[in-house]
Design an enzyme around this catalytic site. Structure first.
Site, PDB file in Angstrom:
ATOM      1  N   CYS A  16      55.215 -13.849  14.794  1.00  0.00           N
ATOM      2  CA  CYS A  16      55.686 -13.253  13.554  1.00  0.00           C
ATOM      3  C   CYS A  16      55.172 -11.819  13.484  1.00  0.00           C
ATOM      4  CB  CYS A  16      55.201 -14.049  12.342  1.00  0.00           C
ATOM      5  SG  CYS A  16      53.428 -14.036  12.201  1.00  0.00           S
ATOM      6  N   ASP A 424      73.982  25.445  11.242  1.00  0.00           N
ATOM      7  CA  ASP A 424      73.980  26.713  11.965  1.00  0.00           C
ATOM      8  C   ASP A 424      75.398  26.935  12.487  1.00  0.00           C
ATOM      9  OD1 ASP A 424      72.889  28.988  13.026  1.00  0.00           O
ATOM     10  OD2 ASP A 424      72.500  28.036  14.950  1.00  0.00           O
TER      11      ASP A 424
END
Lengths: 725, 59
Positions: A16, A424
């Site tokens: 787990c 850009d």
């Protein structure tokens, strides 16, 4: 201090998220270890260590001392230990199925017997058969749980296996005690069924996890293991890919995959580079161009020179990046991790309280045992532990298929909240390549002629405008010699009657006059942001307008972003007119031009202050600072550079739509994580009280517990099929 | 009572034989790859994705 070394470990025996957390803590605490991350989803640990202070063997020892096993791995041997343990797990599951199945029909006979009446010796015989089948189920089949519980206890920790084995033991104990004491009403089937159901849940979960993390394995599986090398004598030989060194010449047949990063030799070829870009339209690669490993050669055989050995090439670096991302943990997970580690003791306390309360209300000993067992089994934090890692792993894998490399889960989480996007221009909104938009000849001149002379004059030039002119007029004739380049102005090429290509000033210097008519026609184009190149020989032949065209999918990409509530800003160092032109073409309304890199950083800061999480998209070269400063930096990569340091995400495909895709995927991922965490919490909030009050028996508890893990995993796996709506 | 002495062991034996057959298939690696076989026929013969070398004698 020497450079850090890095080791990958395949972990076995993790049950787990709590286990994963323990291994991670232990590795971090070990001598010489600088950084360690454990991914529960693919059971891998990535450890950065000081090679002088420790080594792989010590790390493996450290993991073994916790009761888990670890195998150092490299991607090529990856599947073997996993396969072996998968087979062992499947064997265990099948035997548990056999035992539980037989217990079930015996239990059914007993149930019918209880209603219709059954001789007491037959009942006893059937019950003892159940006991005989349940004992191996609760011991040998449940061995992984016993081992996990013991390994934890030895280190003074309560792992989640402890409640499970106590639950199984109590179920088995009640069955034996009830059979021995010939009790009238007795649940006999729970022990064997619980073991089977939990094993089934873990097997299914394991398969789901394997699917989620297979994107990385698929990458390395897609590169061939052998290559055809041309020896010095010209003979062809087949060698393993590992044997190739920089400079070797290899042949790759049409339709085959490229074994490692190559540089094209001899002749140009078309290749499908979808393995790294996600874009399957073949692209032309000329002599000297780089081709990444895994690309498929189209048409004719490729001859190439090895640019990087297989273990240092593009695919190796991409795999490493992907793995790092899948191992990384977003902030949203940390809380769940902490909860998972304190869960087991809490569950034991709640179970104890349940037992005491049941005794207080006067239930029989067997009923108390059943109720306590149900609480122990139902309250597993597995769903809680899986909620985030399963989603991150699936999302990173899906992103890779779309040509987007995600460097960390945290970046995905931040990306989901982005509201302002700095775009850009050159190389990002556009491909960074000039194209001819218009050719305007002077009176009496053919436009093809203007272009042809310009292309010949630029024949040997590496200037971006030169490349655009050559591309527009490929069959213009041999380049003119000699070439006198005038940086910033243009070129003058040819011996007699030289061709002048460049700015108006260069023509004036040569004593040529531009007619006011031509000048007037060129003006609006220049004002709109096009770059004007004049072409002249003995007289002015005309002008050519060029521009750096936005990517073909720029407009849909911008629209998709704006639709999802993200403000797209084009912020560039380029001239105002050129920026406006590109923005207009792409449908961007917010434009700022002639912006310095410092001003970009300031813009990012102001957006953040305004509460609008900023992301920056660039080509990672001139805008690395902005990519680093923004909450999320997205780099549009060119060539084979995948390790752009400043960026959180690297878009490998030449599509701008990858940006809205990444954003959409990030949001979907966060949604899945929230759903999963919510579900896991709700599951425990509902199931535990039901078990305490006896509504859920141990058997139903086992079903509910396995189902909750599966629901969470299945929900995360939906991300593998995600696409932009 | 005597019928139980015959039928229970018989049914367990029958199921046990089936279990043994399936376990043998697991050991031979028939369950290692759950997705490959479904798409394997789509590949050319020489391109079949190799199964990982699974001839571990201890198994």
């Amino acid at each position: 201090m020497s450079a850090a070394a890095e080791a990958g470990l395949m972990l076995e025996g993790l049950r787990c998220a709590g286990c994963a957390h323990r291994v991670e803590e232990a590795l971090r605490g070990a001598a010489g270890v600088r950084q360690a991350t454990v991914n529960y989803t693919n059971h891998r640990a990535l450890v950065e260590f000081d090679p002088d202070a420790t080594d792989r063997e010590h790390l493996v020892e450290e993991v073994r001392s916790l009761g888990f096993d670890a195998v150092p791995y490299d991607p090529r041997t990856l599947d073997r230990p996993a396969d072996r343990s998968a087979r062992a797990a499947l064997t265990r599951l099948l035997i548990a199925a056999f035992l539980a199945g037989n217990v079930m029909w015996l239990a059914f006979a007993l149930y019918v017997g209880a209603l219709e009446g059954m001789e007491s010796d037959v009942r006893a015989a059937l019950r003892w058969c159940v006991v005989a089948l349940s004992i191996p189920a609760a011991t040998w089949c449940a061995l992984p749980f016993w081992q996990g519980a013991w390994a934890g206890l030895r280190r003074g920790r309560l792992s989640i296996d402890v409640p499970i084995v106590i639950g199984i033991s109590m179920s088995l104990g009640t069955t034996i005690a009830g059979t021995w004491g010939e009790v009238d009403h007795l649940y006999v089937d729970s022990a064997a069924m619980i073991v089977f159901l939990i094993l089934l849940g873990r097997t299914l979960e394991r398969r789901a996890r394997a699917r989620a993390s297979s994107a990385v394995d698929r990458l390395s599986a897609l590169t061939p293991r052998e290559a055809t090398r041309r020896s010095a004598s010209g003979a062809l030989e087949t060698v393993p890919v590992e044997a190739l060194v920089r400079g070797d010449v290899v042949h790759v047949g049409a339709g085959e995959r490229v074994p490692c990063d190559l540089r094209v030799e001899g002749h140009a070829v078309e290749v499908d580079e979808s393995i790294v870009t996600g874009e399957s339209t073949p692209v032309l690669r000329d002599v000297g161009d780089a081709i990444p490993a895994g690309a498929i050669v189209a048409g004719i055989e490729l001859h190439g020179c090895v640019a990087a050995p297989a273990d240092q090439g593009t695919v190796a670096r991409m795999s490493e990046l992907l793995e790092r991302a899948q191992a990384s943990r977003p902030p949203i997970q940390r809380l769940a991790d902490r909860v998972a580690t304190v869960f087991a003791p809490t569950v034991l306390l709640v179970a104890l309280a349940t037992g005491l309360w049941s005794a207080f209300t006067g239930l029989s000993g067997l009923e108390i045992a059943m109720r306590t067992a149900a609480v122990l089994i139902v309250a597993c934090p597995c769903a809680l532990g899986l909620a985030t890692p399963a989603a991150i792993t699936a999302a990173v894998g899906r992103a890779a298929q779309l040509g987007i490399l995600v460097k960390s889960g945290a970046a995905l989480e931040r990306l989901a909240g982005v509201r302002a996007l700095l775009l850009d221009k050159t190389g990002t909104l556009t491909e960074g390549r000039f194209r001819v938009a218009r050719v305007h000849p002077a009176a009496g001149v053919d436009s093809g002629e203007v272009l042809a002379w310009a292309a010949r004059a630029e024949g040997a030039s590496s200037h971006p405008l030169g490349a655009a002119l050559r591309e527009a007029s490929p069959a213009s004739g041999p380049p003119l010699e000699p070439v006198r380049a005038r940086p910033g102005l243009g070129v003058i090429a040819g011996e007699e009657e030289p061709v002048i290509v460049g700015q108006a000033r260069l023509l004036e210097e040569a004593g040529l006059e531009i007619s006011p008519e031509l000048e007037r026609q060129a003006l609006p184009w220049r004002e709109r942001g096009y770059t004007i190149v004049w072409v002249a020989r003995t007289r002015v032949l005309g002008w050519i307008a060029l521009w750096d065209e936005p990517r073909a999918d720029a407009r849909p990409a911008v629209e998709a972003l704006e639709r999802t509530g993200v403000d797209v800003h084009l912020i560039t160092g380029d001239h105002a007119a050129a920026a406006r032109l590109a923005a207009e073409e792409a449908g961007i309304v917010r434009v700022e031009a002639e912006v310095s890199p410092e001003a970009k950083l300031a813009w990012i800061g102001s957006q953040r202050e305004a509460g609008r999480v900023p992301a920056a998209v660039g080509d990672g070269l001139n805008d690395a600072a902005a990519l680093g400063a923004a909450d999320v930096g997205i780099a549009m990569a060119r060539g084979s550079d995948v390790t752009l340091q400043a960026a959180d995400l690297v878009v490998r495909s030449p599509r701008l739509t990858a940006v809205p895709e990444a954003l959409g995927l990030a949001r979907a991922t966060l949604r899945r994580i929230r759903e999963n965490l919510g579900f896991a919490v709700a599951y425990n909030a509902v199931a535990v009280p039901l078990a305490i009050t006896g509504v859920l028996g141990p058997l139903e508890a086992a079903i509910a517990m396995s189902a909750s893990s599966l629901v969470v995993t299945a929900n995360a796996l939906r991300l593998l099929r995600w696409r932009l709506a | 009572m005597s019928f139980l002495a015959l039928t229970i062991p018989l049914s367990l034996l029958l199921a046990g034989v089936m279990l043994a057959l399936v376990l043998r298939a697991v050991r031979e690696g028939q369950f290692d790859d759950w997705e490959g076989p479904a798409i394997r026929h789509l590949y050319d013969d020489d391109e079949v994705p190799e199964e990982p070398a699974s001839s571990d004698p201890t198994h």
